[in-house]
Scaffold this motif. Structure first.
Motif, mmCIF file in Angstrom:
data_model
loop_
_atom_site.group_PDB
_atom_site.id
_atom_site.type_symbol
_atom_site.label_atom_id
_atom_site.label_comp_id
_atom_site.label_asym_id
_atom_site.label_seq_id
_atom_site.Cartn_x
_atom_site.Cartn_y
_atom_site.Cartn_z
ATOM 1 N N ASN A 113 28.615 42.052 46.165
ATOM 2 C CA ASN A 113 28.830 41.331 47.427
ATOM 3 C C ASN A 113 29.002 39.835 47.209
ATOM 4 O OD1 ASN A 113 28.835 43.520 49.168
ATOM 5 N ND2 ASN A 113 26.623 43.487 49.419
ATOM 6 N N ILE A 114 28.259 39.264 46.283
ATOM 7 C CA ILE A 114 28.381 37.828 46.005
ATOM 8 C C ILE A 114 29.767 37.515 45.449
ATOM 9 C CG2 ILE A 114 27.582 35.964 44.493
ATOM 10 C CD1 ILE A 114 24.718 37.099 44.871
ATOM 11 N N ALA A 115 30.223 38.300 44.475
ATOM 12 C CA ALA A 115 31.550 38.069 43.887
ATOM 13 C C ALA A 115 32.633 38.195 44.954
ATOM 14 C CB ALA A 115 31.805 39.057 42.745
ATOM 15 N N TRP A 116 32.522 39.222 45.787
ATOM 16 C CA TRP A 116 33.517 39.445 46.837
ATOM 17 C C TRP A 116 33.524 38.291 47.844
ATOM 18 C CZ3 TRP A 116 32.875 40.177 52.135
ATOM 19 C CH2 TRP A 116 34.042 40.544 52.827
ATOM 20 N N SER A 117 32.337 37.901 48.317
ATOM 21 C CA SER A 117 32.274 36.868 49.349
ATOM 22 C C SER A 117 32.745 35.516 48.816
ATOM 23 C CB SER A 117 30.872 36.761 49.946
ATOM 24 O OG SER A 117 29.937 36.350 48.972
ATOM 25 N N GLN A 118 32.472 35.227 47.545
ATOM 26 C CA GLN A 118 32.972 33.976 46.959
ATOM 27 C C GLN A 118 34.504 33.975 46.934
ATOM 28 O OE1 GLN A 118 30.920 33.896 43.182
ATOM 29 N NE2 GLN A 118 29.244 32.674 44.015
ATOM 30 N N TYR A 119 35.090 35.112 46.585
ATOM 31 C CA TYR A 119 36.550 35.213 46.569
ATOM 32 C C TYR A 119 37.122 35.004 47.976
ATOM 33 C CZ TYR A 119 41.249 37.017 46.358
ATOM 34 O OH TYR A 119 42.610 37.143 46.478
ATOM 35 N N ILE A 141 40.153 43.403 46.530
ATOM 36 C CA ILE A 141 39.763 44.638 45.842
ATOM 37 C C ILE A 141 39.675 44.417 44.339
ATOM 38 C CG2 ILE A 141 40.527 46.995 45.314
ATOM 39 C CD1 ILE A 141 41.568 47.083 48.238
ATOM 40 N N HIS A 142 40.563 43.591 43.785
ATOM 41 C CA HIS A 142 40.521 43.351 42.332
ATOM 42 C C HIS A 142 39.220 42.669 41.915
ATOM 43 C CE1 HIS A 142 41.707 39.174 43.189
ATOM 44 N NE2 HIS A 142 41.298 38.918 41.961
ATOM 45 N N VAL A 143 38.631 41.856 42.784
ATOM 46 C CA VAL A 143 37.368 41.189 42.472
ATOM 47 C C VAL A 143 36.240 42.222 42.391
ATOM 48 C CG1 VAL A 143 35.651 39.529 43.308
ATOM 49 C CG2 VAL A 143 38.082 39.024 43.501
ATOM 50 N N ILE A 144 36.224 43.135 43.336
ATOM 51 C CA ILE A 144 35.220 44.200 43.315
ATOM 52 C C ILE A 144 35.401 45.044 42.062
ATOM 53 C CG2 ILE A 144 34.423 46.289 44.487
ATOM 54 C CD1 ILE A 144 35.247 44.882 47.142
ATOM 55 N N GLN A 145 36.640 45.414 41.770
ATOM 56 C CA GLN A 145 36.911 46.243 40.601
ATOM 57 C C GLN A 145 36.476 45.545 39.311
ATOM 58 O OE1 GLN A 145 40.926 47.668 40.319
ATOM 59 N NE2 GLN A 145 40.617 48.559 38.304
ATOM 60 N N SER A 146 36.814 44.292 39.141
ATOM 61 C CA SER A 146 36.450 43.596 37.903
ATOM 62 C C SER A 146 34.943 43.399 37.797
ATOM 63 C CB SER A 146 37.192 42.267 37.778
ATOM 64 O OG SER A 146 36.799 41.367 38.782
ATOM 65 N N SER A 150 32.626 44.966 34.840
ATOM 66 C CA SER A 150 31.685 44.131 34.097
ATOM 67 C C SER A 150 30.292 44.765 34.070
ATOM 68 C CB SER A 150 31.630 42.740 34.730
ATOM 69 O OG SER A 150 30.602 41.978 34.178
ATOM 70 N N ILE A 151 29.875 45.319 35.199
ATOM 71 C CA ILE A 151 28.570 45.984 35.279
ATOM 72 C C ILE A 151 28.549 47.215 34.374
ATOM 73 C CG2 ILE A 151 27.071 47.329 36.815
ATOM 74 C CD1 ILE A 151 27.939 45.306 39.059
ATOM 75 N N ILE A 152 29.613 47.990 34.396
ATOM 76 C CA ILE A 152 29.702 49.179 33.536
ATOM 77 C C ILE A 152 29.585 48.770 32.074
ATOM 78 C CG2 ILE A 152 31.279 50.990 32.718
ATOM 79 C CD1 ILE A 152 32.246 51.194 35.690
ATOM 80 N N ASP A 153 30.280 47.707 31.693
ATOM 81 C CA ASP A 153 30.187 47.213 30.311
ATOM 82 C C ASP A 153 28.773 46.745 29.989
ATOM 83 O OD1 ASP A 153 32.872 47.732 29.905
ATOM 84 O OD2 ASP A 153 33.501 45.641 30.228
#
Length: 161
Positions: A113-119, A141-146, A150-153
């Motif tokens: 949510n933080i990454a999305w809202s900043q975008y 959507i690309h921000v959420i995906q990336s 990153s979390i998966i990695d």
């Protein structure tokens, strides 16, 4: 649990008090009790257990202090995978240790949510004429995906899928 299992639905139980703010409710951290964890799993036949062990919903205030000793004891005593609520904001080291200690499902909501809202803020500030929701939200959507990638990695989860 019986009803859910009849319909091929897995059930996760949460015990203790996950700190922070979720759905407008503010809670203090209250560590899960080992005996209550064992009792809950045995009596209900849950598929996964989310014991409160120092994580919080939302942003951390100060440094997170996970109960690794308690985590170890619970993991050794219950026969179901553990779930970690409130993982956003944990150090990579603490996250990996929690995974080693039996956490098979980890919830990351705040970080996404933080990454999305900043975008979204940057997009709206960059073009003050934007007003169409599709034009504002669709590119995010690309921000959420990336962030999810990153979390998966970070969890070394890509190898496990």
């Amino acid at each position: 649990v019986n009803y859910a299992h009849q319909h091929h639905v897995l059930v996760e139980g949460e015990i203790g008090g996950i700190g922070g703010n979720e759905d407008g409710l503010v809670n203090e951290v209250q560590y899960a009790d080992l005996d209550e964890c064992k009792q809950l799993v045995e009596q209900t036949q849950l598929d996964a257990l989310a014991p409160a062990l120092g994580s919080v919903h939302g942003r951390y205030q100060g440094e997170p202090r996970l109960g690794f000793k308690e985590m170890t004891e619970i993991n050794e005593q219950v026969a179901v995978p553990l779930v970690l609520h409130g993982a956003s904001g944990l150090s990579d080291e603490d996250l990996k240790k929690a995974i080693q200690l039996g956490h098979s499902k980890i919830n990351f909501n705040t970080e996404i949510n933080i990454a999305w809202s900043q975008y979204i803020r940057q997009r709206l500030n960059a073009d003050v004429t934007l007003f169409n929701a599709k034009e504002i939200v669709a590119p995010s959507i690309h921000v959420i995906q990336s962030t999810v990638e990153s979390i998966i990695d970070k969890c070394d989860a890509a190898e496990r899928v």
